[in-house]
Design a protein around this motif. Structure first.
Motif, PDB file in Angstrom:
ATOM      1  N   VAL A   4      -1.922   1.322 -14.405  1.00  0.00           N
ATOM      2  CA  VAL A   4      -1.809  -0.254 -14.634  1.00  0.00           C
ATOM      3  C   VAL A   4      -2.195  -0.904 -13.301  1.00  0.00           C
ATOM      4  O   VAL A   4      -3.046  -1.874 -13.465  1.00  0.00           O
ATOM      5  CB  VAL A   4      -0.242  -0.789 -14.885  1.00  0.00           C
ATOM      6  N   PHE A   5      -1.825  -0.337 -12.131  1.00  0.00           N
ATOM      7  CA  PHE A   5      -2.382  -0.809 -10.956  1.00  0.00           C
ATOM      8  C   PHE A   5      -3.814  -0.545 -11.038  1.00  0.00           C
ATOM      9  O   PHE A   5      -4.594  -1.701 -10.661  1.00  0.00           O
ATOM     10  CB  PHE A   5      -1.733   0.292 -10.066  1.00  0.00           C
ATOM     11  N   GLU A   6      -4.401   0.406 -11.302  1.00  0.00           N
ATOM     12  CA  GLU A   6      -5.993   0.580 -11.288  1.00  0.00           C
ATOM     13  C   GLU A   6      -6.556  -0.223 -12.269  1.00  0.00           C
ATOM     14  O   GLU A   6      -7.711  -0.740 -12.070  1.00  0.00           O
ATOM     15  CB  GLU A   6      -6.066   2.075 -11.398  1.00  0.00           C
ATOM     16  N   GLU A   7      -5.756  -0.438 -13.401  1.00  0.00           N
ATOM     17  CA  GLU A   7      -6.669  -1.265 -14.326  1.00  0.00           C
ATOM     18  C   GLU A   7      -6.840  -2.971 -13.941  1.00  0.00           C
ATOM     19  O   GLU A   7      -7.695  -3.606 -14.262  1.00  0.00           O
ATOM     20  CB  GLU A   7      -5.957  -1.366 -15.908  1.00  0.00           C
ATOM     21  N   VAL A   8      -5.593  -3.513 -13.425  1.00  0.00           N
ATOM     22  CA  VAL A   8      -5.377  -4.677 -12.839  1.00  0.00           C
ATOM     23  C   VAL A   8      -6.507  -5.000 -11.541  1.00  0.00           C
ATOM     24  O   VAL A   8      -7.216  -5.934 -11.456  1.00  0.00           O
ATOM     25  CB  VAL A   8      -4.005  -5.343 -12.725  1.00  0.00           C
ATOM     26  N   MET A   9      -6.160  -4.071 -10.655  1.00  0.00           N
ATOM     27  CA  MET A   9      -6.620  -4.119  -9.298  1.00  0.00           C
ATOM     28  C   MET A   9      -8.079  -3.541  -9.057  1.00  0.00           C
ATOM     29  O   MET A   9      -8.923  -4.323  -8.226  1.00  0.00           O
ATOM     30  CB  MET A   9      -5.608  -3.368  -8.475  1.00  0.00           C
ATOM     31  N   LYS A  10      -8.338  -2.611 -10.414  1.00  0.00           N
ATOM     32  CA  LYS A  10      -9.876  -2.466 -10.230  1.00  0.00           C
ATOM     33  C   LYS A  10     -10.260  -1.650  -8.936  1.00  0.00           C
ATOM     34  O   LYS A  10     -11.293  -1.479  -8.529  1.00  0.00           O
ATOM     35  CB  LYS A  10     -10.981  -3.455 -10.404  1.00  0.00           C
ATOM     36  N   VAL A  11      -9.589  -0.995  -8.268  1.00  0.00           N
ATOM     37  CA  VAL A  11      -9.604   0.124  -7.244  1.00  0.00           C
ATOM     38  C   VAL A  11      -8.503   1.401  -7.450  1.00  0.00           C
ATOM     39  O   VAL A  11      -7.584   0.888  -8.052  1.00  0.00           O
ATOM     40  CB  VAL A  11      -9.067  -0.702  -5.850  1.00  0.00           C
ATOM     41  N   PRO A  12      -8.859   2.364  -6.778  1.00  0.00           N
ATOM     42  CA  PRO A  12      -7.931   3.616  -7.009  1.00  0.00           C
ATOM     43  C   PRO A  12      -6.636   3.375  -6.156  1.00  0.00           C
ATOM     44  O   PRO A  12      -6.670   2.783  -5.181  1.00  0.00           O
ATOM     45  CB  PRO A  12      -8.720   4.661  -6.549  1.00  0.00           C
ATOM     46  N   TYR A  13      -5.579   3.776  -6.864  1.00  0.00           N
ATOM     47  CA  TYR A  13      -4.192   3.803  -6.000  1.00  0.00           C
ATOM     48  C   TYR A  13      -4.068   5.040  -5.371  1.00  0.00           C
ATOM     49  O   TYR A  13      -4.456   6.183  -5.514  1.00  0.00           O
ATOM     50  CB  TYR A  13      -2.911   4.077  -7.125  1.00  0.00           C
ATOM     51  N   ILE A  14      -3.853   4.729  -4.257  1.00  0.00           N
ATOM     52  CA  ILE A  14      -3.727   5.870  -2.980  1.00  0.00           C
ATOM     53  C   ILE A  14      -2.278   5.982  -2.530  1.00  0.00           C
ATOM     54  O   ILE A  14      -1.449   5.017  -2.282  1.00  0.00           O
ATOM     55  CB  ILE A  14      -4.566   5.230  -1.708  1.00  0.00           C
ATOM     56  N   GLU A  15      -1.819   7.210  -2.926  1.00  0.00           N
ATOM     57  CA  GLU A  15      -0.174   7.454  -2.679  1.00  0.00           C
ATOM     58  C   GLU A  15       0.229   7.180  -1.282  1.00  0.00           C
ATOM     59  O   GLU A  15       1.419   6.474  -1.330  1.00  0.00           O
ATOM     60  CB  GLU A  15      -0.241   8.914  -3.204  1.00  0.00           C
ATOM     61  N   LYS A  16      -0.462   7.702  -0.239  1.00  0.00           N
ATOM     62  CA  LYS A  16       0.123   7.442   1.081  1.00  0.00           C
ATOM     63  C   LYS A  16      -0.124   6.251   1.428  1.00  0.00           C
ATOM     64  O   LYS A  16      -1.650   5.924   1.755  1.00  0.00           O
ATOM     65  CB  LYS A  16      -0.119   8.707   2.044  1.00  0.00           C
ATOM     66  N   THR A  17       0.775   5.406   1.961  1.00  0.00           N
ATOM     67  CA  THR A  17       0.387   3.936   2.498  1.00  0.00           C
ATOM     68  C   THR A  17      -0.426   4.013   3.825  1.00  0.00           C
ATOM     69  O   THR A  17      -1.272   3.316   4.189  1.00  0.00           O
ATOM     70  CB  THR A  17       1.720   3.044   2.803  1.00  0.00           C
ATOM     71  N   LYS A  18      -0.084   5.029   4.788  1.00  0.00           N
ATOM     72  CA  LYS A  18      -0.736   5.270   5.980  1.00  0.00           C
ATOM     73  C   LYS A  18      -2.247   5.651   5.687  1.00  0.00           C
ATOM     74  O   LYS A  18      -3.081   5.235   6.710  1.00  0.00           O
ATOM     75  CB  LYS A  18      -0.123   6.375   6.650  1.00  0.00           C
ATOM     76  N   GLU A  19      -2.777   5.876   4.504  1.00  0.00           N
ATOM     77  CA  GLU A  19      -4.151   6.361   4.430  1.00  0.00           C
ATOM     78  C   GLU A  19      -5.093   5.040   3.580  1.00  0.00           C
ATOM     79  O   GLU A  19      -5.909   5.136   3.430  1.00  0.00           O
ATOM     80  CB  GLU A  19      -4.405   7.433   3.376  1.00  0.00           C
ATOM     81  N   ARG A  20      -3.952   4.090   3.574  1.00  0.00           N
ATOM     82  CA  ARG A  20      -4.528   2.830   2.835  1.00  0.00           C
ATOM     83  C   ARG A  20      -5.444   1.790   3.939  1.00  0.00           C
ATOM     84  O   ARG A  20      -6.267   1.099   3.559  1.00  0.00           O
ATOM     85  CB  ARG A  20      -3.643   2.141   2.229  1.00  0.00           C
ATOM     86  N   ASP A  21      -5.029   1.879   5.040  1.00  0.00           N
ATOM     87  CA  ASP A  21      -5.687   1.077   6.059  1.00  0.00           C
ATOM     88  C   ASP A  21      -7.213   1.016   6.031  1.00  0.00           C
ATOM     89  O   ASP A  21      -7.781  -0.041   5.818  1.00  0.00           O
ATOM     90  CB  ASP A  21      -5.596   1.499   7.562  1.00  0.00           C
ATOM     91  N   ARG A  22      -7.845   1.967   6.150  1.00  0.00           N
ATOM     92  CA  ARG A  22      -9.237   2.044   6.112  1.00  0.00           C
ATOM     93  C   ARG A  22      -9.877   1.740   4.658  1.00  0.00           C
ATOM     94  O   ARG A  22     -10.712   1.272   4.451  1.00  0.00           O
ATOM     95  CB  ARG A  22      -9.901   3.390   6.819  1.00  0.00           C
ATOM     96  N   ALA A  23      -9.107   2.431   3.645  1.00  0.00           N
ATOM     97  CA  ALA A  23      -9.572   2.587   2.283  1.00  0.00           C
ATOM     98  C   ALA A  23      -9.528   1.108   1.638  1.00  0.00           C
ATOM     99  O   ALA A  23     -10.314   0.786   0.992  1.00  0.00           O
ATOM    100  CB  ALA A  23      -8.840   3.620   1.555  1.00  0.00           C
ATOM    101  N   TYR A  24      -8.459   0.500   2.068  1.00  0.00           N
ATOM    102  CA  TYR A  24      -8.462  -0.980   1.449  1.00  0.00           C
ATOM    103  C   TYR A  24      -9.086  -1.941   2.280  1.00  0.00           C
ATOM    104  O   TYR A  24      -8.947  -3.231   1.807  1.00  0.00           O
ATOM    105  CB  TYR A  24      -6.967  -1.266   0.993  1.00  0.00           C
ATOM    106  N   CYS A  25      -9.342  -1.817   3.548  1.00  0.00           N
ATOM    107  CA  CYS A  25      -9.369  -2.765   4.528  1.00  0.00           C
ATOM    108  C   CYS A  25     -10.511  -3.733   4.124  1.00  0.00           C
ATOM    109  O   CYS A  25     -10.043  -5.138   4.092  1.00  0.00           O
ATOM    110  CB  CYS A  25      -9.786  -2.115   5.906  1.00  0.00           C
TER     111      CYS A  25
END
Length: 451
Positions: free
Chosen positions: A394-415
């Motif tokens: 549901v997340f990936e369908e609405v947000m149109k970005v992959p869901y990253i499990e670990k929040t610490k790895e989201r900094d650069r990926a989502y920045c």
């Protein structure tokens, strides 16, 4: 005031160390949240209009006051604040466990100064035995004949429109076909003189997770009399007996039966022995509060352990094995987005897409420590969200970005993946999915993602 703040800082440093105490002091100096606060009482004209108002429902309100050797000037001011109410269908019940006749004489003096019906509404009861705050309160409740019972500490004050606003809310819910069971208002603090006001506690509508973290409801509280008598106060939780009562009460009603009145209707008096002035003066009360939350979780079979936070009277529930397994009512967990200066830019989202804590440093606790503990929210920034496995698609369908499990790895990926406005727009849409399911969105201040 200076001594009060110094005591709070010293006690905070003893609990949390010098580094955190410096951070707290910096917050107090640079973010005085109540700097421009000024309590403005209702005008004489407004109070007269209120006195002439006839509601469809005009319930009798029983105000109960357990008293023990109360200072005469405090009790006299309390009585004045009740007899000045613009809504006049009330009774004041004073249950006196004092060894002296101090309280009795004060009540007699007040009755002599009042005319007719107002004097008759003050009902003094001398208790044969001091059974502590819970036992004495229960004895006071036994003498109540009202439809609702209001709780008033023996050294505090009501604003003159307090009961009017409460009864107005009762009628507003009644028009929607809802019978109000519990009502609470905003409050502030006053000095010993009762004339200078500060630290307004502007509360939210009912917030289950915030209530598990802190007795934010506190004052002024009205509870339906039948439920009050059914539950009663439990002496095992003296010091936090009202917190224990509120937790058990909300667990026996629908959330729509709970009303928040967004006005200052209660003045919590600060003096040397009050928790309003110095939380450390009654640390046993906060231990009792912790036990009350744990007892509530155990009663509801929610697998979790209550822990203290750095602020006395504020708690954190550690769920076992996690919040999703322990609570089916929670749809998503989320936190804050921080910028390079360590300031919050997003996280909690209001209906208009704004973040109420935007601009606060990540180490700040916010007004009334509201930014330091969990709470239910309207929406969360999707960059910070932790989900059940089945909700990732549901997340990936609405947000149109992959869901990253670990929040610490989201900094650069989502920045810089999406524009800020797109993040917020899609986050609001995603959170609507959970709300439609009837699930809560819970903000956890420890979850952080950096831009």
């Amino acid at each position: 005031m200076i001594r009060e703040n110094l005591n709070k800082t010293i006690n905070y440093m003893k609990r949390n160390g010098v580094k955190k105490a410096v951070g707290m002091a910096y917050e107090r100096l640079t973010a005085p949240y109540d700097m421009h606060y000024f309590y403005e009482p209702p005008t004489k004209e407004e109070l007269e209009r209120q006195r002439g108002t006839v509601f469809e429902k005009m319930p009798l309100i029983s105000i109960v006051v357990p008293a023990y050797e109360t200072r005469e000037e405090f009790l006299a001011a309390l009585i004045d604040s009740v007899t000045a109410q613009s809504y006049e269908n009330w009774e004041l019940i004073i249950a006196d466990a004092s060894e002296s006749d101090r309280v009795k004489k004060c009540v007699e003096t007040a009755e002599k100064s009042l005319a007719g019906r107002r004097a008759e509404r003050i009902k003094y009861h001398a208790l044969s035995k001091n059974e502590g705050i819970s036992g004495n309160s229960n004895q006071a409740i036994a003498h109540a004949s009202g439809d609702y019972i209001g709780l008033l500490d023996h050294d505090d004050l009501l604003t003159p429109d307090a009961l009017f606003e409460m009864v107005k809310a009762v009628n507003t819910l009644s028009e929607q076909g809802i019978s109000a069971k519990l009502l609470y208002s905003d409050e502030d603090k006053c000095d010993e003189s009762g004339k200078n006001f500060r630290e307004p506690n502007i509360k939210s509508r009912f917030n289950f997770d915030f209530l598990l973290a802190n007795n934010y409801i506190c004052h002024f509280l009205l509870l339906e009399t039948g439920l009050m008598r059914q539950l009663g106060f439990r002496p095992a939780y003296d010091g936090a007996q009202d917190y224990d009562l509120i937790l058990r009460a909300v667990g026996r009603m629908r959330e729509e039966e709970i009303a928040h009145i967004g006005k200052i209707l209660y003045h919590w008096r600060c003096h040397d022995l009050s928790t309003a002035a110095n939380p450390a003066s009654k640390l046993y009360a906060y231990e009792a509060g912790k036990r009350a939350v744990q007892a509530f979780l155990d009663e509801k079979r929610i697998d979790g352990k209550v822990e203290d936070t750095e602020h006395v009277g504020f708690y954190r529930v550690v769920y076992k094995p996690d919040i999703f397994a322990a609570r089916k009512d929670v749809g998503a967990l989320g936190g804050s987005v921080l910028d390079r200066d360590n300031k919050i830019t997003s996280g909690i989202l209001l209906q208009n897409g704004t973040c109420p804590f935007a601009g606060l440093y990540g180490f700040f606790s916010g007004p009334a420590n509201a930014a330091s503990v969990c709470r239910d929210v309207w929406a969360l920034d999707a960059r910070t969200m932790i989900l059940r496995g089945e909700d990732i698609p549901v997340f990936e369908e609405v947000m149109k970005v992959p869901y990253i499990e670990k929040t610490k790895e989201r900094d650069r990926a989502y920045c810089n993946r999406l524009d800020e406005s797109i993040w917020r727009q899609r986050s609001l849409a995603l959170c609507a999915v959970f709300r439609e399911r009837g699930q809560r969105l819970v903000w956890e201040p420890k979850i952080r993602v950096r831009r």
